[in-house]
Design a protein around this motif. Structure first.
Motif, PDB file in Angstrom:
ATOM      1  N   MET A  12       0.894  -1.379   0.027  1.00 29.07           N
ATOM      2  CA  MET A  12       0.028  -0.008  -0.064  1.00 29.07           C
ATOM      3  C   MET A  12       0.941   1.189  -0.012  1.00 29.07           C
ATOM      4  O   MET A  12       1.880   1.479   0.675  1.00 29.07           O
ATOM      5  N   GLU A  13       0.694   2.122  -0.893  1.00 32.36           N
ATOM      6  CA  GLU A  13       1.529   3.367  -1.224  1.00 32.36           C
ATOM      7  C   GLU A  13       0.790   4.347  -0.198  1.00 32.36           C
ATOM      8  O   GLU A  13      -0.532   4.728  -0.362  1.00 32.36           O
ATOM      9  N   LEU A  14       1.451   5.050   0.913  1.00 32.12           N
ATOM     10  CA  LEU A  14       1.124   5.918   1.867  1.00 32.12           C
ATOM     11  C   LEU A  14       1.617   7.298   1.423  1.00 32.12           C
ATOM     12  O   LEU A  14       2.887   7.243   1.046  1.00 32.12           O
ATOM     13  N   LYS A  15       0.866   8.222   1.712  1.00 32.67           N
ATOM     14  CA  LYS A  15       1.283   9.598   1.421  1.00 32.67           C
ATOM     15  C   LYS A  15       1.588  10.291   2.891  1.00 32.67           C
ATOM     16  O   LYS A  15       1.068  10.253   3.857  1.00 32.67           O
ATOM     17  N   VAL A  16       2.898  10.795   3.058  1.00 36.73           N
ATOM     18  CA  VAL A  16       3.209  11.434   4.180  1.00 36.73           C
ATOM     19  C   VAL A  16       3.298  12.862   4.203  1.00 36.73           C
ATOM     20  O   VAL A  16       3.613  13.511   3.267  1.00 36.73           O
ATOM     21  N   THR A  17       2.283  13.491   5.272  1.00 33.18           N
ATOM     22  CA  THR A  17       2.397  14.920   5.161  1.00 33.18           C
ATOM     23  C   THR A  17       2.705  15.488   6.473  1.00 33.18           C
ATOM     24  O   THR A  17       2.620  14.748   7.690  1.00 33.18           O
ATOM     25  N   ALA A  44       7.196   1.370   8.011  1.00 31.57           N
ATOM     26  CA  ALA A  44       8.159   1.593   6.904  1.00 31.57           C
ATOM     27  C   ALA A  44       8.412   2.818   6.450  1.00 31.57           C
ATOM     28  O   ALA A  44       9.517   3.622   6.259  1.00 31.57           O
ATOM     29  N   VAL A  45       7.291   3.453   5.926  1.00 29.29           N
ATOM     30  CA  VAL A  45       7.249   4.958   5.335  1.00 29.29           C
ATOM     31  C   VAL A  45       7.690   5.928   6.173  1.00 29.29           C
ATOM     32  O   VAL A  45       8.431   7.020   5.998  1.00 29.29           O
ATOM     33  N   ALA A  57       0.915   9.570   8.219  1.00 27.95           N
ATOM     34  CA  ALA A  57       0.753   8.746   7.007  1.00 27.95           C
ATOM     35  C   ALA A  57      -0.739   8.531   6.771  1.00 27.95           C
ATOM     36  O   ALA A  57      -1.410   8.106   7.500  1.00 27.95           O
ATOM     37  N   ASN A  58      -0.921   8.998   5.272  1.00 26.44           N
ATOM     38  CA  ASN A  58      -2.453   8.726   4.973  1.00 26.44           C
ATOM     39  C   ASN A  58      -2.643   8.018   3.766  1.00 26.44           C
ATOM     40  O   ASN A  58      -1.668   7.790   2.939  1.00 26.44           O
ATOM     41  N   LEU A  59      -3.491   7.501   3.560  1.00 26.81           N
ATOM     42  CA  LEU A  59      -4.117   6.666   2.365  1.00 26.81           C
ATOM     43  C   LEU A  59      -4.350   7.678   1.487  1.00 26.81           C
ATOM     44  O   LEU A  59      -4.505   8.764   1.609  1.00 26.81           O
ATOM     45  N   PRO A  60      -4.652   7.252   0.208  1.00 26.20           N
ATOM     46  CA  PRO A  60      -4.828   7.732  -0.954  1.00 26.20           C
ATOM     47  C   PRO A  60      -5.987   8.827  -0.697  1.00 26.20           C
ATOM     48  O   PRO A  60      -6.227   9.816  -1.314  1.00 26.20           O
ATOM     49  N   ASP A  61      -7.157   8.514   0.129  1.00 24.48           N
ATOM     50  CA  ASP A  61      -8.351   9.078   0.197  1.00 24.48           C
ATOM     51  C   ASP A  61      -8.060  10.237   1.640  1.00 24.48           C
ATOM     52  O   ASP A  61      -8.940  10.926   1.811  1.00 24.48           O
ATOM     53  N   GLY A  62      -6.848  10.154   2.008  1.00 29.25           N
ATOM     54  CA  GLY A  62      -6.596  11.227   2.995  1.00 29.25           C
ATOM     55  C   GLY A  62      -6.924  10.804   4.333  1.00 29.25           C
ATOM     56  O   GLY A  62      -6.399  11.592   5.296  1.00 29.25           O
ATOM     57  N   THR A  63      -7.030   9.335   4.738  1.00 28.99           N
ATOM     58  CA  THR A  63      -7.511   9.056   6.010  1.00 28.99           C
ATOM     59  C   THR A  63      -6.064   8.720   6.515  1.00 28.99           C
ATOM     60  O   THR A  63      -5.165   7.984   6.147  1.00 28.99           O
TER      61      THR A  63
END
Length: 289
Positions: free
Chosen positions: A1-6, A49-50, A18-24
């Motif tokens: 799963m690719e997570l976005k870090v903000t 990991a991320v 670490a957020n899911l593609p929908d921002g969760t």
């Protein structure tokens, strides 16, 4: 799963989310201490990991950018750990009415003999109605729904029932009109052809308020639909053409069971965990509607 870090910096905190593609948000790390908190167990390995990679490559707080390319996502506020006193899942249907002390036996007998309307009779009927509807809603648990009863709000009112499941969130208002006929129009309700009652308008306002509270803490859109359930009526006639409130008799609420496609199983649990926390409702004031 690719997570976005903000990155989130507020009130002296510096965190990586670490957020899911929908921002969760599924996890976060404290930049200063390096501690990682996993919010959703399913993504534990991906979160660790991320966030570990980001902490390793950026160990020091990054200086603020004057012209950031993308706005920083503000993390939803966190509620304190849930205690038994704050857990609303233990509430029974009509919990707020159970605490009311009615008049003594003599006063009740006198009121009945004189045929005087008593406030206790209204409470008793309201309690009976909420108990009947609550029993019907509890049966939906086997279909993946979660139910809460008697949710106290900040201004000494309560939400009779809250139904949370794959089909969304439903704010349910119970009205007990024993052996009465009910007529429902677009914006008004009449009992036995009496004066219009603002049941529909109040139900819509309540649903909007519930939605504001849940979205405030969840961080994602939470659709909330208002529902009116009439108990003990002899006839229920809905003539509305643009009514935005669902209307049922108590035995008809099972029609909500097959609804789906609005919330994922994880979102259902996240919304339920917020909704069952007493402090979530006490800290968000109503807005004028």
């Amino acid at each position: 799963m690719e997570l976005k870090v903000t990155r989130w910096k507020r009130y002296g905190h510096d965190r990586l989310y670490a957020n899911l593609p929908d921002g969760t948000a599924v996890g976060w790390a404290d930049v200063k201490t390096g501690n990682i908190t996993v919010l959703v167990a399913e993504y534990r390995d991906d979160v660790i990991a991320v966030l570990t990679d980001h902490l390793r490559n950026s160990p020091e707080p990054a200086p603020p950018q004057k012209t950031p390319r993308t706005p920083e996502v503000e993390a939803p506020p966190l509620l304190p750990p849930l205690t038994a006193a704050d857990d609303l899942s233990a509430n029974r249907p009509g919990e707020s009415l159970l605490d009311k002390s009615g008049p003594g036996l003599i006063k009740r007998v006198v009121s009945q003999l004189l045929r005087r309307p008593a406030e206790w009779n209204s409470w008793r009927k309201g309690l009976e109605g909420e108990q009947k509807v609550g029993a019907e809603l509890n049966r939906l648990a086997r279909h993946g729904w979660r139910v809460l009863h008697s949710i106290p709000l900040a201004d000494e009112v309560d939400v009779d029932h809250l139904l949370i499941g794959p089909g969304g969130v439903f704010s349910i208002n119970t009205k007990h009109h024993h052996k009465r006929a009910v007529w429902v129009g677009d914006d008004s309700v009449k009992v036995d052809h009496g004066k219009p009652a603002p049941y529909a308008r109040k139900s819509r306002a309540e649903a909007k308020r519930v939605g504001r509270v849940l979205e405030h803490y969840c961080g994602f859109s939470v659709p909330v639909e208002p529902v009116l359930v009439f108990v003990g009526v002899t006839d229920l006639k809905v003539v509305a053409t643009q009514l935005s409130v669902r209307v049922y008799k108590e035995r008809e609420v099972a029609a909500l069971a097959p609804l789906s496609g609005v919330l994922t199983a994880e979102q259902v649990e996240q919304v339920y965990d917020i909704a069952r926390h007493r402090q979530a409702w006490s800290q968000v004031s109503p807005r004028a509607t």
